[in-house]
Design a protein around this motif. Structure first.
Motif, PDB file in Angstrom:
ATOM      1  N   VAL A   1      52.237   8.993 115.905  1.00  0.00           N
ATOM      2  CA  VAL A   1      52.897   9.430 117.143  1.00  0.00           C
ATOM      3  C   VAL A   1      52.669   8.398 118.250  1.00  0.00           C
ATOM      4  O   VAL A   1      53.590   8.046 119.000  1.00  0.00           O
ATOM      5  CB  VAL A   1      52.363  10.831 117.553  1.00  0.00           C
ATOM      6  CG1 VAL A   1      52.765  11.171 118.969  1.00  0.00           C
ATOM      7  CG2 VAL A   1      52.884  11.887 116.602  1.00  0.00           C
TER       8      VAL A   1
ATOM      9  N   ALA B   1      55.586   6.187 120.102  1.00  0.00           N
ATOM     10  CA  ALA B   1      55.725   6.228 121.573  1.00  0.00           C
ATOM     11  C   ALA B   1      55.571   4.842 122.184  1.00  0.00           C
ATOM     12  O   ALA B   1      56.225   4.522 123.173  1.00  0.00           O
ATOM     13  CB  ALA B   1      54.696   7.186 122.166  1.00  0.00           C
TER      14      ALA B   1
ATOM     15  N   ALA C   1      47.101   5.021 126.615  1.00  0.00           N
ATOM     16  CA  ALA C   1      45.765   5.607 126.747  1.00  0.00           C
ATOM     17  C   ALA C   1      45.189   5.962 125.381  1.00  0.00           C
ATOM     18  O   ALA C   1      44.029   5.662 125.078  1.00  0.00           O
ATOM     19  CB  ALA C   1      45.828   6.846 127.637  1.00  0.00           C
ATOM     20  N   TRP C   2      46.009   6.591 124.509  1.00  0.00           N
ATOM     21  CA  TRP C   2      45.514   6.940 123.170  1.00  0.00           C
ATOM     22  C   TRP C   2      45.180   5.686 122.372  1.00  0.00           C
ATOM     23  O   TRP C   2      44.179   5.652 121.644  1.00  0.00           O
ATOM     24  CB  TRP C   2      46.546   7.783 122.413  1.00  0.00           C
ATOM     25  CG  TRP C   2      46.453   9.249 122.703  1.00  0.00           C
ATOM     26  CD1 TRP C   2      47.449  10.061 123.153  1.00  0.00           C
ATOM     27  CD2 TRP C   2      45.298  10.090 122.558  1.00  0.00           C
ATOM     28  NE1 TRP C   2      46.988  11.347 123.306  1.00  0.00           N
ATOM     29  CE2 TRP C   2      45.677  11.387 122.949  1.00  0.00           C
ATOM     30  CE3 TRP C   2      43.993   9.872 122.149  1.00  0.00           C
ATOM     31  CZ2 TRP C   2      44.792  12.472 122.926  1.00  0.00           C
ATOM     32  CZ3 TRP C   2      43.096  10.940 122.135  1.00  0.00           C
ATOM     33  CH2 TRP C   2      43.502  12.213 122.522  1.00  0.00           C
TER      34      TRP C   2
ATOM     35  N   TYR D   1      48.211  11.218 112.015  1.00  0.00           N
ATOM     36  CA  TYR D   1      49.435  11.625 112.716  1.00  0.00           C
ATOM     37  C   TYR D   1      49.375  11.247 114.189  1.00  0.00           C
ATOM     38  O   TYR D   1      50.401  10.940 114.793  1.00  0.00           O
ATOM     39  CB  TYR D   1      49.685  13.126 112.512  1.00  0.00           C
ATOM     40  CG  TYR D   1      49.932  13.414 111.056  1.00  0.00           C
ATOM     41  CD1 TYR D   1      51.171  13.137 110.479  1.00  0.00           C
ATOM     42  CD2 TYR D   1      48.923  13.894 110.243  1.00  0.00           C
ATOM     43  CE1 TYR D   1      51.392  13.347 109.128  1.00  0.00           C
ATOM     44  CE2 TYR D   1      49.138  14.101 108.886  1.00  0.00           C
ATOM     45  CZ  TYR D   1      50.368  13.835 108.337  1.00  0.00           C
ATOM     46  OH  TYR D   1      50.589  14.014 107.001  1.00  0.00           O
ATOM     47  N   LEU D   2      48.164  11.253 114.748  1.00  0.00           N
ATOM     48  CA  LEU D   2      48.033  10.781 116.136  1.00  0.00           C
ATOM     49  C   LEU D   2      48.358   9.282 116.213  1.00  0.00           C
ATOM     50  O   LEU D   2      48.987   8.824 117.165  1.00  0.00           O
ATOM     51  CB  LEU D   2      46.615  11.052 116.657  1.00  0.00           C
ATOM     52  CG  LEU D   2      46.376  10.677 118.119  1.00  0.00           C
ATOM     53  CD1 LEU D   2      47.284  11.486 119.040  1.00  0.00           C
ATOM     54  CD2 LEU D   2      44.926  10.865 118.517  1.00  0.00           C
TER      55      LEU D   2
ATOM     56  N   ALA E   1      47.723   8.885 106.020  1.00  0.00           N
ATOM     57  CA  ALA E   1      48.342  10.194 105.791  1.00  0.00           C
ATOM     58  C   ALA E   1      48.745  10.367 104.327  1.00  0.00           C
ATOM     59  O   ALA E   1      48.734  11.480 103.806  1.00  0.00           O
ATOM     60  CB  ALA E   1      49.570  10.356 106.686  1.00  0.00           C
TER      61      ALA E   1
ATOM     62  N   ARG F   1      56.748   8.689 127.105  1.00  0.00           N
ATOM     63  CA  ARG F   1      55.302   8.953 127.113  1.00  0.00           C
ATOM     64  C   ARG F   1      54.489   7.686 126.787  1.00  0.00           C
ATOM     65  O   ARG F   1      53.452   7.759 126.158  1.00  0.00           O
ATOM     66  CB  ARG F   1      54.925  10.069 126.123  1.00  0.00           C
ATOM     67  CG  ARG F   1      55.785  11.309 126.194  1.00  0.00           C
ATOM     68  CD  ARG F   1      55.426  12.166 127.399  1.00  0.00           C
ATOM     69  NE  ARG F   1      56.072  13.466 127.346  1.00  0.00           N
ATOM     70  CZ  ARG F   1      57.263  13.720 127.847  1.00  0.00           C
ATOM     71  NH1 ARG F   1      57.952  12.749 128.407  1.00  0.00           N
ATOM     72  NH2 ARG F   1      57.767  14.937 127.795  1.00  0.00           N
ATOM     73  N   ARG F   2      54.990   6.545 127.214  1.00  0.00           N
ATOM     74  CA  ARG F   2      54.287   5.301 126.860  1.00  0.00           C
ATOM     75  C   ARG F   2      52.932   5.197 127.543  1.00  0.00           C
ATOM     76  O   ARG F   2      52.005   4.629 127.004  1.00  0.00           O
ATOM     77  CB  ARG F   2      55.153   4.092 127.198  1.00  0.00           C
ATOM     78  CG  ARG F   2      54.536   2.799 126.643  1.00  0.00           C
ATOM     79  CD  ARG F   2      55.421   1.609 126.816  1.00  0.00           C
ATOM     80  NE  ARG F   2      56.514   1.614 125.860  1.00  0.00           N
ATOM     81  CZ  ARG F   2      57.779   1.336 126.197  1.00  0.00           C
ATOM     82  NH1 ARG F   2      58.075   1.048 127.426  1.00  0.00           N
ATOM     83  NH2 ARG F   2      58.716   1.327 125.295  1.00  0.00           N
ATOM     84  N   ARG F   3      52.821   5.756 128.726  1.00  0.00           N
ATOM     85  CA  ARG F   3      51.535   5.697 129.425  1.00  0.00           C
ATOM     86  C   ARG F   3      50.465   6.453 128.629  1.00  0.00           C
ATOM     87  O   ARG F   3      49.340   5.987 128.479  1.00  0.00           O
ATOM     88  CB  ARG F   3      51.685   6.286 130.824  1.00  0.00           C
ATOM     89  CG  ARG F   3      50.547   5.930 131.737  1.00  0.00           C
ATOM     90  CD  ARG F   3      50.747   6.559 133.081  1.00  0.00           C
ATOM     91  NE  ARG F   3      51.758   5.873 133.870  1.00  0.00           N
ATOM     92  CZ  ARG F   3      52.266   6.358 134.999  1.00  0.00           C
ATOM     93  NH1 ARG F   3      51.862   7.519 135.458  1.00  0.00           N
ATOM     94  NH2 ARG F   3      53.166   5.681 135.674  1.00  0.00           N
ATOM     95  N   GLY F   4      50.857   7.610 128.119  1.00  0.00           N
ATOM     96  CA  GLY F   4      49.936   8.375 127.267  1.00  0.00           C
ATOM     97  C   GLY F   4      49.626   7.627 125.989  1.00  0.00           C
ATOM     98  O   GLY F   4      48.489   7.650 125.497  1.00  0.00           O
TER      99      GLY F   4
ATOM    100  N   ALA G   1      42.707  14.835 108.536  1.00  0.00           N
ATOM    101  CA  ALA G   1      44.001  15.526 108.533  1.00  0.00           C
ATOM    102  C   ALA G   1      44.804  15.220 109.799  1.00  0.00           C
ATOM    103  O   ALA G   1      46.028  15.155 109.757  1.00  0.00           O
ATOM    104  CB  ALA G   1      43.777  17.033 108.404  1.00  0.00           C
ATOM    105  N   PHE G   2      44.111  14.988 110.901  1.00  0.00           N
ATOM    106  CA  PHE G   2      44.786  14.889 112.196  1.00  0.00           C
ATOM    107  C   PHE G   2      45.010  13.447 112.668  1.00  0.00           C
ATOM    108  O   PHE G   2      46.098  13.100 113.166  1.00  0.00           O
ATOM    109  CB  PHE G   2      43.975  15.670 113.236  1.00  0.00           C
ATOM    110  CG  PHE G   2      44.442  15.461 114.634  1.00  0.00           C
ATOM    111  CD1 PHE G   2      45.647  16.005 115.053  1.00  0.00           C
ATOM    112  CD2 PHE G   2      43.702  14.712 115.523  1.00  0.00           C
ATOM    113  CE1 PHE G   2      46.100  15.807 116.338  1.00  0.00           C
ATOM    114  CE2 PHE G   2      44.137  14.501 116.803  1.00  0.00           C
ATOM    115  CZ  PHE G   2      45.348  15.057 117.218  1.00  0.00           C
TER     116      PHE G   2
ATOM    117  N   VAL H   1      41.879   4.439 123.563  1.00  0.00           N
ATOM    118  CA  VAL H   1      40.792   5.310 123.102  1.00  0.00           C
ATOM    119  C   VAL H   1      40.507   5.043 121.621  1.00  0.00           C
ATOM    120  O   VAL H   1      39.349   4.887 121.203  1.00  0.00           O
ATOM    121  CB  VAL H   1      41.166   6.797 123.322  1.00  0.00           C
ATOM    122  CG1 VAL H   1      40.212   7.719 122.578  1.00  0.00           C
ATOM    123  CG2 VAL H   1      41.160   7.123 124.806  1.00  0.00           C
TER     124      VAL H   1
ATOM    125  N   TRP I   1      38.866  17.525 109.085  1.00  0.00           N
ATOM    126  CA  TRP I   1      39.817  17.741 110.179  1.00  0.00           C
ATOM    127  C   TRP I   1      40.243  16.413 110.811  1.00  0.00           C
ATOM    128  O   TRP I   1      41.396  16.242 111.195  1.00  0.00           O
ATOM    129  CB  TRP I   1      39.207  18.675 111.233  1.00  0.00           C
ATOM    130  CG  TRP I   1      38.954  20.032 110.653  1.00  0.00           C
ATOM    131  CD1 TRP I   1      37.745  20.551 110.273  1.00  0.00           C
ATOM    132  CD2 TRP I   1      39.933  21.011 110.317  1.00  0.00           C
ATOM    133  NE1 TRP I   1      37.914  21.796 109.729  1.00  0.00           N
ATOM    134  CE2 TRP I   1      39.241  22.107 109.758  1.00  0.00           C
ATOM    135  CE3 TRP I   1      41.315  21.080 110.438  1.00  0.00           C
ATOM    136  CZ2 TRP I   1      39.893  23.252 109.316  1.00  0.00           C
ATOM    137  CZ3 TRP I   1      41.973  22.223 109.996  1.00  0.00           C
ATOM    138  CH2 TRP I   1      41.264  23.286 109.443  1.00  0.00           C
TER     139      TRP I   1
END
Lengths: 161, 162
Positions: free
Chosen positions: B66, B70, B82-83, B62-63, B32, B76-79, B58-59, B86, B55
């Motif tokens: 985040v 988490a 998963a991220w 931050y994902l 970033a 939102r640890r399950r999410g 830029a994105f 991925v 794009w």
């Protein structure tokens, strides 16, 4: 003892966790985190100096895109920084070869071919090649103002022609 | 965080989450800070079209940030799991594809300043494998140890009586 939501579940029979429910909540949480990332990214696009100019984002200071050079018309002086063999095989029409190992001799030849208000664009063999950038910098240091190097190099020109 | 006695099992899971989340936050922050360098790193992989690289650059940082937060903090640890899966699998696939295509590039995984960590394909894949191991610990090792025969946390779901 069966899981109420579906027959197949983790932890059955002591601690059933329905796959369908788990999957949906995971997707919901992923979406939540995605939105959480989009917000600062959207701010960065407008605020970060390296992202604000979308056309030049990622380009180095002297780097130009082929589309930009095309807008300059036929007055461009192309400099081929690839090997003599590659230059002899095929090059951009009108391009002159630049031998980095004989820099002083090569720069003399470039100055003979150059005229004021004629931008110089240096290119080399691949997108990751750094010779063209080095030559463009050296030519700038030698006093030529309008010198750039081609983004994507020879491959970019070949793909467009 | 889950309260209660700090068992060795819980300590391992918490350390795994802390390490994994920390790596994601650090990697995202480094990218970033220097998005231009990250855009060039994405171009070098020659997988996605150049305009799309802007794009992604830029994105994605931050994902990563985040997701890292988490993973450590909890909501939102399950999410986040998963991220993280991925992204780690995606990055590993990209590195493997660049290796197979013979590209001599830096991965850009930790921004432009970490070239020493980003030049060896086996090292990059081993690092991702280690992170996937930490992720597996975070996902699969339960924090609460339940002795055999004890009552479950929630009553098993049973079909409603007719």
């Amino acid at each position: 003892m069966r899981c109420a939501c579906e027959p197949f579940a983790f932890g059955w029979p002591t601690r059933p966790v329905c796959l369908r429910d788990t999957g949906m909540s995971t997707l919901r949480e992923m979406l939540f985190l995605l939105v959480g990332a989009i917000v600062p990214a959207a701010v960065a696009i407008f605020v970060h100096p390296q992202l604000a100019d979308r056309e030049r984002a990622g380009l180095r200071p002297l780097e130009v895109r082929l589309e930009t050079v095309a807008d300059w018309g036929d007055s461009v002086l192309w400099i081929d920084a690839r090997s003599p063999e590659e230059f002899a095989r095929q090059t951009i029409p009108g391009a002159r070869h630049f031998d980095f190992d004989q820099f002083d001799k090569a720069i003399g030849e470039i100055l003979l071919a150059w005229s004021p208000n004629k931008p110089i664009v240096v290119f080399c063999s691949a997108a990751s090649c750094t010779t063209s950038e080095a030559i463009a910098r050296r030519l700038r240091e030698a006093g030529l103002d309008d010198v750039y190097f081609l983004h994507g190099g020879w491959e970019a020109w070949l793909a467009a022609n | 965080m889950v309260g209660g006695k700090l068992t060795s099992r819980r300590l391992i899971v918490l350390l795994a989450r802390l390490a994994l989340g920390g790596v994601f936050i650090y990697a995202g922050w480094m990218k970033a800070r220097e998005p231009a360098a990250f855009i060039r790193d994405i171009w070098n992989f020659r997988v996605i079209p150049e305009p799309l690289a802007y794009w992604v650059a830029a994105f994605l940082p931050y994902l990563e940030i985040v997701t890292g937060v988490a993973l450590i903090v909890g909501p939102r640890r399950r999410g986040a799991h998963a991220w993280a899966a991925v992204m780690l699998l995606g990055f590993s696939g990209l590195i493997l594809s660049a290796w197979l295509r013979g590209l001599d590039i830096a991965c850009g995984c930790f921004g432009a300043d970490a070239s020493a960590l980003s030049t060896s394909y086996p090292l990059m894949l081993a690092r991702n494998l280690l992170l996937l191991g930490l992720l597996a610990i975070s996902i699969l090792v339960p924090l609460r140890h339940r002795p055999a025969g004890s009552a479950p946390d929630k009553a098993p779901l049973t079909p409603p009586p007719p």
